[in-house]
Design a protein around this motif. Sequence first.
Motif, PDB file in Angstrom:
ATOM      1  N   ALA A  43      44.462  43.197  36.629  1.00 33.38           N
ATOM      2  CA  ALA A  43      44.280  44.506  37.282  1.00 33.38           C
ATOM      3  C   ALA A  43      43.757  45.539  36.282  1.00 33.38           C
ATOM      4  O   ALA A  43      44.147  46.708  36.314  1.00 33.38           O
ATOM      5  N   GLY A  44      42.880  45.075  35.383  1.00 33.47           N
ATOM      6  CA  GLY A  44      42.232  46.005  34.470  1.00 33.47           C
ATOM      7  C   GLY A  44      43.049  46.413  33.261  1.00 33.47           C
ATOM      8  O   GLY A  44      42.612  47.252  32.475  1.00 33.47           O
ATOM      9  N   ARG A  76      57.624  49.346  41.325  1.00 29.23           N
ATOM     10  CA  ARG A  76      56.963  50.216  42.300  1.00 29.23           C
ATOM     11  C   ARG A  76      55.442  49.993  42.312  1.00 29.23           C
ATOM     12  O   ARG A  76      54.845  49.863  43.375  1.00 29.23           O
ATOM     13  N   VAL A  77      54.856  49.964  41.135  1.00 30.67           N
ATOM     14  CA  VAL A  77      53.403  49.815  41.055  1.00 30.67           C
ATOM     15  C   VAL A  77      52.996  48.430  41.553  1.00 30.67           C
ATOM     16  O   VAL A  77      52.028  48.270  42.305  1.00 30.67           O
ATOM     17  N   SER A  78      53.767  47.435  41.150  1.00 25.27           N
ATOM     18  CA  SER A  78      53.463  46.067  41.536  1.00 25.27           C
ATOM     19  C   SER A  78      53.488  45.915  43.054  1.00 25.27           C
ATOM     20  O   SER A  78      52.654  45.203  43.630  1.00 25.27           O
ATOM     21  N   GLU A  80      52.684  48.188  45.185  1.00 23.60           N
ATOM     22  CA  GLU A  80      51.423  48.760  45.666  1.00 23.60           C
ATOM     23  C   GLU A  80      50.272  47.779  45.477  1.00 23.60           C
ATOM     24  O   GLU A  80      49.441  47.602  46.364  1.00 23.60           O
ATOM     25  N   LEU A  81      50.237  47.164  44.289  1.00 26.55           N
ATOM     26  CA  LEU A  81      49.147  46.222  44.024  1.00 26.55           C
ATOM     27  C   LEU A  81      49.170  45.081  45.035  1.00 26.55           C
ATOM     28  O   LEU A  81      48.128  44.652  45.525  1.00 26.55           O
ATOM     29  N   TYR A  84      47.722  46.158  48.236  1.00 29.88           N
ATOM     30  CA  TYR A  84      46.259  46.212  48.185  1.00 29.88           C
ATOM     31  C   TYR A  84      45.638  44.813  48.101  1.00 29.88           C
ATOM     32  O   TYR A  84      44.423  44.674  48.109  1.00 29.88           O
ATOM     33  N   VAL A  86      45.684  42.965  45.485  1.00 31.61           N
ATOM     34  CA  VAL A  86      45.093  42.802  44.156  1.00 31.61           C
ATOM     35  C   VAL A  86      46.017  41.946  43.291  1.00 31.61           C
ATOM     36  O   VAL A  86      47.236  42.092  43.336  1.00 31.61           O
TER      37      VAL A  86
ATOM     38  N   GLY B  99      49.223  52.551  41.383  1.00 37.03           N
ATOM     39  CA  GLY B  99      48.880  51.285  42.044  1.00 37.03           C
ATOM     40  C   GLY B  99      47.451  51.331  42.571  1.00 37.03           C
ATOM     41  O   GLY B  99      46.686  50.359  42.440  1.00 37.03           O
ATOM     42  N   THR B 100      47.062  52.476  43.132  1.00 35.49           N
ATOM     43  CA  THR B 100      45.693  52.636  43.635  1.00 35.49           C
ATOM     44  C   THR B 100      44.690  52.620  42.483  1.00 35.49           C
ATOM     45  O   THR B 100      43.639  51.963  42.564  1.00 35.49           O
ATOM     46  N   LEU B 102      44.994  51.206  39.613  1.00 30.28           N
ATOM     47  CA  LEU B 102      44.894  49.853  39.061  1.00 30.28           C
ATOM     48  C   LEU B 102      44.093  48.942  39.988  1.00 30.28           C
ATOM     49  O   LEU B 102      43.309  48.118  39.520  1.00 30.28           O
ATOM     50  N   ALA B 103      44.304  49.084  41.284  1.00 30.54           N
ATOM     51  CA  ALA B 103      43.513  48.280  42.225  1.00 30.54           C
ATOM     52  C   ALA B 103      42.030  48.604  42.045  1.00 30.54           C
ATOM     53  O   ALA B 103      41.185  47.715  41.946  1.00 30.54           O
ATOM     54  N   THR B 105      40.559  49.924  39.375  1.00 27.36           N
ATOM     55  CA  THR B 105      40.116  49.445  38.065  1.00 27.36           C
ATOM     56  C   THR B 105      39.878  47.935  38.098  1.00 27.36           C
ATOM     57  O   THR B 105      38.903  47.426  37.546  1.00 27.36           O
ATOM     58  N   HIS B 106      40.771  47.230  38.772  1.00 28.86           N
ATOM     59  CA  HIS B 106      40.600  45.785  38.934  1.00 28.86           C
ATOM     60  C   HIS B 106      39.253  45.470  39.574  1.00 28.86           C
ATOM     61  O   HIS B 106      38.489  44.647  39.054  1.00 28.86           O
ATOM     62  N   TYR B 107      38.951  46.137  40.683  1.00 31.36           N
ATOM     63  CA  TYR B 107      37.684  45.857  41.371  1.00 31.36           C
ATOM     64  C   TYR B 107      36.493  46.253  40.514  1.00 31.36           C
ATOM     65  O   TYR B 107      35.480  45.544  40.485  1.00 31.36           O
TER      66      TYR B 107
END
Lengths: 316, 316
Positions: A43-44, A76-78, A80-81, A84, A86, B99-100, B102-103, B105-107
């Motif tokens: 995820a970057g 929390r972030v995970s 969200e990912l 999405y 991702v 989370g957004t 990172l998503a 950035t991943h893309y």
Amino acid sequence: MKIVVLSGGVGGARFLLGVREHASPAGHEITAVVNVGDDMWHAGVRIAPDLDSITYALAGVNDTERGWGRAGESERVSGELRAYGVGWPWFTLGDLDLGTHLARTHYLREGLGLSGATERITARWPLGATLIPSTDSEVETHVVTADGTLHFQEWWTRHRAAIPALGFEYRGAEEASPAPGVLDAIASADAILVAPSNPVVSIGPILAIPGIREALRDAAAPVVGVSPIIAGAVVRGMADACLTAIGVETSAAAVALHYGSRSAGGLLDAWLVDSSDAAELARVEAAGIRARAVPLWMTSPEVTADMVAAALVAAR
Amino acid sequence: MKIVVLSGGVGGARFLLGVREHASPAGHEITAVVNVGDDMWHAGVRIAPDLDSITYALAGVNDTERGWGRAGESERVSGELRAYGVGWPWFTLGDLDLGTHLARTHYLREGLGLSGATERITARWPLGATLIPSTDSEVETHVVTADGTLHFQEWWTRHRAAIPALGFEYRGAEEASPAPGVLDAIASADAILVAPSNPVVSIGPILAIPGIREALRDAAAPVVGVSPIIAGAVVRGMADACLTAIGVETSAAAVALHYGSRSAGGLLDAWLVDSSDAAELARVEAAGIRARAVPLWMTSPEVTADMVAAALVAAR
């Protein structure tokens, strides 16, 4: 006295707690040369599990119940990912852990190498040890299976090492060079310890960086290894699956022979096996490696400190 | 009917809620062309505040009390970053928001453009509108001050626009091109609305992308703007500081004249001012822009829908 430790992640971290327990009161300097083979982009962000496991353990902020990651972690972030779509559902990024990955990614994007990023990150806590990645290059361990290769993390975390491994590739190792400070630390060391980490995917990728094996061979200091195998079984993790893949039996003696005697161009001057493996001493000695049997269960930093003391005695 | 909206972040999001409220029941298609001038790299992740503000608002997951970001937000990761001394203490990354980022950035790291990343991210919710960034290029707004230039975010969020701005630079705009879909949306639109967003740092950076201003000029659809200024004051934010910097007075009429009449090579066919600014209608009309006075306070999607209906009437 300068002590250099070649180390992987969780097992290496536990060993380093013992090294610090033994060496810090005496004012000894500790430098850990840490495996980067488990590292990856996700995820970057750049994830360096072994560096982080050691950092968290030495900082006292690791999750001792779960055995990895940060204490008091959340996801929390995970979450969200995942929402999405991702990344990998089997790989969880803790929020606190992610703070470290983002700090590292920030420094890397600013142009610092992994070693420079690690220096900045570890400056947050008084760790009592200097952590240096084996290399600033991206050297990632891939696992060869009958169905193709996959990143070590996927094989290990997602598949729990259940897919038979046919071999391991340290991708990028050939073009890599040791991180700044690695060769100097080895050359100026008074003792070099090989942590009881996975020989194939923790210590192996360190030795695969061109120049490190040579530096260890040329070092003035003795090299003493500690067996990650006790009574024919791995202490933690799935190192047996890795050893089997490269044709090494899961025994304290076999791992010593795999590393080889320094007098014969290998890695080790001496090797510690667990007291329960005393019967294997002769086989190790026969290969030109001094061997001692002492208790190797790292149940606490104090107990591990005794093991480290024995390793330093064996180094003489 | 196809409705295209040029839009910034929070104010644009509120306007789009009204556009959806008005247009969705009738089956109209809504496309928002969104400002990217506030975007930036921070701790290795790509942040796109305007795209996210609109996404969260249309998804109903925005924090309506605070007025920005996600509802139920936390700052676990941001706390870690601060502890590492990374980034800016004045800029907080919420965990859910991250989370957004990172998503995205991943893309981006996977090779998708910002428009492709936005398509993937917005697919998570039924937004009732298509969001397209003005450009896939990195065009970031910088503020010129007596002491040099700084990123718009730093000027706006850290300094609360208190440092006198001498001007604005849309860095990278000259080499940028409209994101895929932008020119088509404009060309095939039945109505083009300019949201009551900041004219200088929200709508300005969209118009600065070569090709967009020309497409708007050539569009078959009428272009109707909504004043972000009511009774000589900004509705939210610090747009007055931006207008002053470029020599435009803070009034509904002056902003219309700044955009200019399409008949004279400018942007607007029509302009809505608030009922309280009816005295300014003549000045706008004199510049060749049809003008109407209607209530412009966006107190709810239902109220805003009436404003959108009035804009569409003015478009005829």
